[in-house]
Structure formats: structure tokens, C-alpha cells
Design an enzyme around this catalytic site. Structure first.
Site, PDB file in Angstrom:
ATOM      1  N   TRP A 130       0.924  -1.277  -0.061  1.00  0.00           N
ATOM      2  CA  TRP A 130       0.308   0.399   0.085  1.00  0.00           C
ATOM      3  C   TRP A 130       1.042   1.302  -0.125  1.00  0.00           C
ATOM      4  CZ3 TRP A 130      -1.929   2.438   4.746  1.00  0.00           C
ATOM      5  CH2 TRP A 130      -3.167   3.559   4.690  1.00  0.00           C
ATOM      6  N   ASP A 211      -2.028  -6.378   9.291  1.00  0.00           N
ATOM      7  CA  ASP A 211      -2.355  -5.331   8.090  1.00  0.00           C
ATOM      8  C   ASP A 211      -3.439  -5.988   7.776  1.00  0.00           C
ATOM      9  OD1 ASP A 211      -3.243  -2.961   7.444  1.00  0.00           O
ATOM     10  OD2 ASP A 211      -2.285  -2.237   6.881  1.00  0.00           O
ATOM     11  N   LYS A 246     -13.293  -0.633   5.316  1.00  0.00           N
ATOM     12  CA  LYS A 246     -14.423  -1.487   4.387  1.00  0.00           C
ATOM     13  C   LYS A 246     -14.974  -2.396   4.207  1.00  0.00           C
ATOM     14  CE  LYS A 246     -10.535   0.890   2.812  1.00  0.00           C
ATOM     15  NZ  LYS A 246     -10.467   1.004   2.038  1.00  0.00           N
TER      16      LYS A 246
END
Ligand code: LMR
Length: 398
Positions: A130, A211, A246
Site C-alpha cells: 500500500w 495489517d 471497508k
């Protein structure tokens, strides 16, 4: 003070959204930022979230500060979502969970705490990762290294090369692993590969930082925890950063958590005391609303079951769009093999489109893709599929 400053670069992901917002083309398509769109191209509030908010409006009676690390109900709900009810990590009480502003906040608290307590510890990130990971840990003062992850030839995991580097990482360093739905590639280790990664972590003594921003968007809420389960062996230490942007659609509420798993309950309390110091010096205590929603939904059997269904609907739609994208490109006469897109999981796919093709798609077709070629599959709908595939076929010279 300010006049000597130079203009900083735009953020590769959120900066792209700013450019998209300024684009006046009514047919523009945003496949940049990782935000879920439903089949109508909307990002609606979940029904379960709406109901929880109605309840909170009726019942909440104060806006008093939360504790520095957030409330115990939220921590318990987060831990249960990660581990279920009877996992040894929970029965041994060796996990300390902190409510943080988003998953980014969780990662930053981890980075700040690690750097303060172990100034020479480095963090190792997958190549690629990311776009914000490097920033977060550099700003926390940590030295950042990378390990191989993506094999461009097979569009798969460069597992042997990854293990080779992980096997050289010294004890006390931290290795960031994506719990599921790897961002940006959409490629995750298999269950056996996770076990091997956990073996290496145990042998070498480096500490995993998982993560976990997409739990539920890959194969399901529980199966997506395969990697976490493999790493959470008896006595193993690790960090987990959770995000509810999300899987609850709570993007702008900034709600996440950092969980530190220590070797035993006594050490976990010491770790807790140290991390609380870092949080207090940073943002003092977390914003309440998002966490109240998550706690309400996860704590109520009816809302929980509605939420499970909403997560499943997102997952199913994304996977349907993956298959449909591969089929539509083939029907357009695109010869390049894009079948890997259907095998990947989560919001993202590393499309193999190069920078020039990405630039042409943006400049000539108002189709926005991150510079690395990362596509947000969750932004594709049946309405924009044709236009998208026609444009990709054209930039590929079909
Ligand atoms: C993304 O990767 O697009 C998301 O995680 C949003 C962000 O903050 O970059």
C-alpha cells in the site's frame, strides 16, 4: 518559516480522487481509491450501520472522553472478530487492544511505539505494498526495508524469494504482512505458505505486524483470518491492525484498532501501559462514534447477522466483477491473459497495465487507476464494464 517551503507531491491514491472529482466527463470512472461501490455505483451506508446509529441516537447520553485506548466493550468486540471466542490468545488474556482512528491510526501507533521502545528496529514491507505504508513508518522514525512479494511473470506470489529474505531478517525487527486481500496485488499466501511464514517468524524471532484492513472481503470473515491464526501460535508475539473502513463501510468515521499480542498476560499489561503513553502523546484518545457503531452491530445477534450478509454481498459482487472483467476483456479480443484477475481476492488487482497505459486511460478516457496499475475491482459495475473494457482494449492496441 513558510516561504522557503516547496510544493509537496500529491498523494498517489487520495490525490487521484481529488483529480477525479475535478474531471467534468460524465462517464468518468474511478478505480483508484479502495472504496466499495454497489451495483449502482453508490457507496451507501450499510443497513446494519443505519440501525445501530438510530439506536445510538436514542440511547447515547454523553459525549464525554473515551479512555486513552478506547472502551473495553469495543476491545472485546474487535478481539472476538479476530479470534472467535475460545482462541488461546484470548483465554490467556495476552492481547491488548487499542481503539485507533482507522487502520492507518493503528499502524501509526504501532510504528510510534516500536520506534520509541526499540529505536533500532526496522520494519519490512512487501514489495509492492500500500502506497501509504512507507510514509507511516518513516514518519514514525523507523527505517523501512522491503521483502519480495510479487512475481510479474506468473502474476503470483514470489514465495521462494520472499521466504529467502524473511529468513535473513534479524530478531527484533518487524515484518508487515497483509492479513488477507493484499493491497495492491490481490494475491495472498496459501494456508501452507502462511504456516511456513509463521515457522520463519518463530525461528528468526522477528515480530509480525498484520495489517488486517479487508477482513471478510476475500473468502469470508473467518477464512480471511487464516494467516492470523497461523501466526498466533502459543506464546508468539505479534501486532494486528484492524480497520472497519471497508467491511463496515465506515470510511469517514475513522475507526480501527491496534492489538498487541504478548507472550503472556503479565507482559501484555506492560505493553499496554507503554502503548497508552504513545497514544496520549499523539491524539490523546480516540473518536467515539464509529466504534460505538461497530460495538453495537457486533454485540447484537440480529444486527450481526444482517452485517454478515452485507459483507457477503460485497464479497460476492467483487468476485462477480472479477470474472466478468476477465470475460469482457476476452470478448473484446484482448489477447493478453488476464485470468489472474479472477484468482485474486479483495478489492484490488495488479492489472499489469504500465504507467503509460494508466496515464492514457486517465487523460483520454477519464478512467482513473493508481500509477502502479492497481485497479479497484470494487469500483467496476455492469454499467461501466463495457466502457472500461473498450478503453483497456484500445490502450492495449486491439
Ligand atoms: C486504498 O488503498 O485505496 C485505501 O486504503 C484508501 C487509502 O487511504 O489509501
Amino acid at each position: 518559516m513558510f516561504e522557503q517551503l516547496e510544493m509537496g507531491p500529491a498523494d498517489p491514491i487520495l490525490g487521484l480522487t481529488a483529480t477525479f472529482n475535478e474531471d467534468t466527463n460524465p462517464d468518468k470512472i474511478n478505480l483508484g481509491v479502495g472504496v466499495y461501490k454497489d451495483s449502482e455505483g453508490e457507496t451507501p451506508i450499510f443497513n446494519s450501520v443505519h440501525k445501530a446509529e438510530e439506536r445510538l441516537l436514542q440511547e447515547a447520553d454523553t459525549k464525554n472522553y473515551l479512555p486513552i485506548g478506547g472502551g473495553p466493550e469495543y476491545a472485546a468486540a474487535v478481539q472476538q472478530l479476530l479470534y472467535g471466542s475460545n482462541h488461546e490468545v484470548l483465554t490467556s488474556k495476552r492481547a491488548a487492544t487499542f481503539h485507533t482512528p482507522g487502520g492507518t491510526g493503528g499502524l501509526r501507533v504501532a510504528g510510534d511505539s516500536i520506534h520509541k521502545l526499540y529505536p533500532s528496529a526496522k520494519i519490512w514491507l512487501s514489495d509492492p505494498t500500500w502506497a501509504n505504508h512507507g510514509n507511516i513508518f518513516k514518519h514514525a522514525g523507523m527505517e523501512v526495508e522491503t521483502y519480495p512479494y510479487f512475481d510479474a511473470e506468473s502474476n503470483g506470489l514470489a514465495f521462494d524469494a520472499m521466504i529467502e529474505v524473511l529468513s535473513e531478517i534479524p530478531s527484533g525487527d518487524v515484518v508487515l504482512l497483509h492479513g488477507c486481500c493484499h493491497n495492491p496485488t490481490g494475491i495472498d499466501p496459501s494456508p501452507d505458505q502462511w504456516e511456513r511464514i509463521a515457522d520463519v517468524a518463530g525461528d528468526r524471532g522477528w515480530v509480525p505486524l498484520v495489517d488486517f484492513a479487508y477482513q471478510g472481503l476475500g473468502d469470508g470473515l473467518e477464512p480471511d483470518g487464516r494467516g492470523l491464526m497461523a501466526l498466533s501460535r502459543a506464546g508468539a508475539e505479534l501486532f494486528v491492525s484492524s480497520s472497519f473502513s471497508k467491511n463496515f463501510g465506515l470510511y469517514n468515521e475513522r475507526v480501527g484498532a491496534l492489538t498487541a499480542v504478548a507472550s503472556n498476560a503479565e507482559v501484555a499489561e506492560i505493553v499496554r501501559s507503554q502503548i497508552l503513553i504513545c497514544i496520549r502523546a499523539n491524539y490523546s484518545n480516540p473518536p467515539a462514534h464509529g466504534a460505538s457503531i461497530v460495538t453495537t452491530v457486533l454485540g447484537d445477534p440480529e444486527l450481526r447477522s444482517e452485517w454478515d450478509g452485507e459483507v457477503k454481498a460485497m464479497r460476492d459482487r467483487i468476485n462477480e466483477m472479477r470474472t466478468s472483467l476477465v470475460d469482457s476483456l476476452e470478448q473484446r479480443g484482448v489477447k493478453r491473459d488476464f485470468s489472474f484477475i479472477a484468482r485474486q481476492r479483495g478489492m484490488f488487482s495488479f492489472s499489469s497495465l504500465n504507467k503509460e497505459q494508466v496515464d492514457t486511460l486517465r487523460e483520454e478516457y477519464s478512467i482513473y487507476i493508481v500509477g502502479s496499475g492497481r485497479i479497484n475491482v470494487a469500483g467496476i459495475t455492469n454499467q461501466n464494464m463495457d466502457r472500461l473494457c473498450a478503453a483497456i482494449a484500445e490502450v492495449l492496441g486491439v
